[in-house]
Design an enzyme around this catalytic site. Structure first.
Site, PDB file in Angstrom:
ATOM      1  N   GLY A 240      36.793  23.536  50.056  1.00 48.03           N
ATOM      2  CA  GLY A 240      37.774  24.502  49.588  1.00 48.03           C
ATOM      3  C   GLY A 240      38.164  25.465  50.682  1.00 48.03           C
ATOM      4  N   GLY A 242      39.601  29.634  51.400  1.00 48.74           N
ATOM      5  CA  GLY A 242      39.694  30.977  50.847  1.00 48.74           C
ATOM      6  C   GLY A 242      40.436  31.895  51.785  1.00 48.74           C
ATOM      7  CB  VAL A 247      33.594  26.209  51.944  1.00 49.24           C
ATOM      8  CG1 VAL A 247      32.153  25.805  51.660  1.00 49.24           C
ATOM      9  CG2 VAL A 247      33.738  27.712  51.864  1.00 49.24           C
ATOM     10  CG  ASP A 361      36.160  39.557  43.059  1.00 53.82           C
ATOM     11  OD1 ASP A 361      36.756  39.724  41.979  1.00 53.82           O
ATOM     12  OD2 ASP A 361      36.579  38.808  43.952  1.00 53.82           O
TER      13      ASP A 361
END
Length: 560
Positions: A240, A242, A247, A361
């Site tokens: 993924g 971000g 990652v 978060d």
């Protein structure tokens, strides 16, 4: 670290010093100050004294518009600006406002008052006293007189001197620009150890006092090790992306699986996150926190290594599928165990470690699941540590819409109770199988929290439970979770329970207190007098994705 020759060598440093010296005496509207005078931004000559650079600052006058020049070897003593005088005195690197790190940093003083600069490498500020605080006068820099080496303004000879100095400045700038261009062109074909990024990235050595992490703490990986583990960071291993990087899935030489986060090359915030993750989270141990395996800082790369989580992030398992897709349905007992584990992790961060850590978060995409669907709170990239019973203010509200406590935009005080609110919204999502905000639903159901309160007022709370679960749900447990979630989302932070209390309720050690029959109403103002009791840290996360056959799936969905 990069050799001096790769950075331009003494000739480049001399060129810069000559340039700023000419500007300082020729340009009357602003002054340029070389921090430390003839001395580079380096360890003070008397390492037992923390006042050496402060004494230099006290002997100079600074005005708005002036510039500071930090001249040092790139990657050795990179500069960071801290928020407050207390952070400066304590060398609190979690309170960094801005970092620099080019090897020669020119900082414009753009506001009056105190400015606090320290070396961003851990230990250099606290133990080597590499720091300086500067007071900037509010008067315009234009009122500053030209250096006495030029003479008082107004005379013809002075005007000639100024004109000559300006011409000299232009010539020096052209020469310096040519030298910089040549060095950059040469370095393009040289070793990647000559960092063009922040000084943090040029290091091969650890950036933190790793001896404080213990024998079982995270370790330093080489870039070669991690490149081999991720098949040279192949697209096939990408899990993924971000805001601060990508990652990758990796397999180490001992055959253990890891997730390797690569900080984006142009992400200065990512570099700050790297320091926070490695230096702070490396010391934290809890069964429901993602374990930091190690890090790497070489070849212009910043890499962080975690345990690999084969079942990815929680949101993939509890949210309804998009049109044309089929998502597995997570069984109720797994959902309840996930919420119980997360409540324990947050209670640990808030109250049971030596300092308070605030996540800021909490949401499903920041919760990772192992092969047995145990939950792990992950990625402490924006972490900062605050002593217990302290309050810190923020000029920027951190978090994700839908999970932010309602008082945050008004008070700008992040506290453990703001984490409690986010956990309450998360608990509703897990129980209801809905997103906190879903514009595709009917108007009354767009905001999950509003809808659940309405159903509670109408004595229809049972209908809020994810219908995909069918009969696979413990009615008493689901009612308990919905009640504790509404209590956690109370608009008055003082009425919210602590995460320790939430954990005890979910574990069955305490009974749930009565919740209001209807949603309470509270007003906020910019002068709110809400006084939180603690304040702490921040996080964002990258996560792998996967599925598992052990999870119950809808009747019309194929097996994984």
């Amino acid at each position: 670290m990069a050799p001096e020759s790769q950075l331009g060598g003494p000739s480049r440093s001399f060129t810069l010093l000559l340039l700023v010296s000419v500007i300082a005496v020729s340009y009357g509207e602003a002054s340029t100050h070389i921090v430390g005078g003839d001395r580079k931004w380096d360890f003070p000559p008397n390492s037992s004294s923390s006042s050496w650079y402060d004494d230099w600052a006290n002997n100079n006058t600074f005005r708005v518009g002036d510039q500071l020049v930090f001249n040092y070897t790139s990657g050795l003593h990179n500069v960071a600006e801290l928020a407050t005088g207390n952070d400066y005195d304590m060398c609190n690197l979690s309170a960094i406002i801005t970092t620099f790190g080019s090897g020669v940093d020119v900082v414009t003083l753009d506001r009056p008052g105190w400015h606090y600069y320290v070396c961003a490498v851990l230990g250099h500020c606290a133990t080597r006293y590499l720091k300086v605080k500067i007071y900037v006068n509010a008067s315009d820099a234009g009122s500053a007189s030209i250096s006495s080496s030029v003479g008082a303004p107004g005379g013809g000879s002075n005007l000639s001197a100024i004109v000559g100095a300006i011409i000299g400045t232009v010539v020096v700038m052209l020469v310096a620009a040519g030298a910089v261009w040549y060095n950059r062109r040469r370095k393009r074909f040289s070793s990647l150890h000559g960092s063009r990024r922040s000084g943090l990235t040029a290091r091969k050595s650890p950036l933190i006092p790793f001896e404080s992490l213990g024998a079982d703490g995270p370790r330093v990986f080489t870039f070669k090790e991690l490149a081999a583990a991720t098949k040279n960071f192949s697209r096939t291993e990408l899990l993924g992306r971000g805001g601060f990087g990508s990652v990758y899935k990796g397999v180490l030489r001992d055959k253990s699986m890891v997730a390797v986060k690569s900080i984006a090359k142009d992400s200065r915030q990512g570099e700050i996150e790297f320091l926070a993750e490695v230096s702070i989270i490396g010391k934290i141990r809890h069964r429901n926190l993602v374990r930091l395996r190690g890090w790497c800082a070489e070849k212009e790369k910043l890499l962080v290594v975690y345990d690999y989580m084969p079942n990815g992030s929680l949101d993939k398992w509890i949210m309804p599928a998009e049109e044309g897709e089929t998502n597995p349905v997570l069984a109720w007992n797994a959902r309840y165990n996930i919420l119980s584990g997360l409540s324990g992790a947050l209670a640990y961060l808030h109250e049971e470690w030596q300092q308070c850590i605030l996540h800021r978060d909490v949401k499903p995409s920041n919760i990772l699941l192992d092969d047995k669907f145990n939950a792990y709170l992950g990625d402490f990239g924006m972490a900062r540590l605050i002593d217990h019973n302290k309050v810190a203010y923020s000029t920027v509200v951190a978090g994700t819409m839908g999970y932010l406590a309602p008082e945050l935009p008004h008070t700008r005080k992040a506290t453990p109770k703001t984490d409690v609110f986010s956990f309450g919204v998360l608990a509703l999502e897990v129980t209801c199988g809905r997103r906190a905000f879903d514009p595709n639903r009917p108007h009354a159901e767009v905001y999950l929290l509003d809808w659940v309160w309405t159903m509670h007022q109408n004595n229809q709370l049972r209908k809020c439970v994810d219908p995909r679960l069918g009969e696979d749900v413990d009615v008493m447990q689901s009612r308990l979770v919905l009640h504790i979630a509404l209590l956690a989302c109370h608009p008055d932070p003082a009425s919210r329970p602590s995460m320790r209390f939430v954990r005890q309720v979910l574990y069955g050690d305490l009974s749930l207190p009565t919740i209001p029959p209807s949603r309470p109403v509270i007003s906020y103002s910019w002068s709110s007098t809400i006084q939180p009791t603690q304040e702490c840290i921040s996080i964002e996360v990258q996560h792998p994705e996967n599925t598992d056959e052990s999870v119950r799936k809808p009747d019309n969905s194929p097996a994984a």
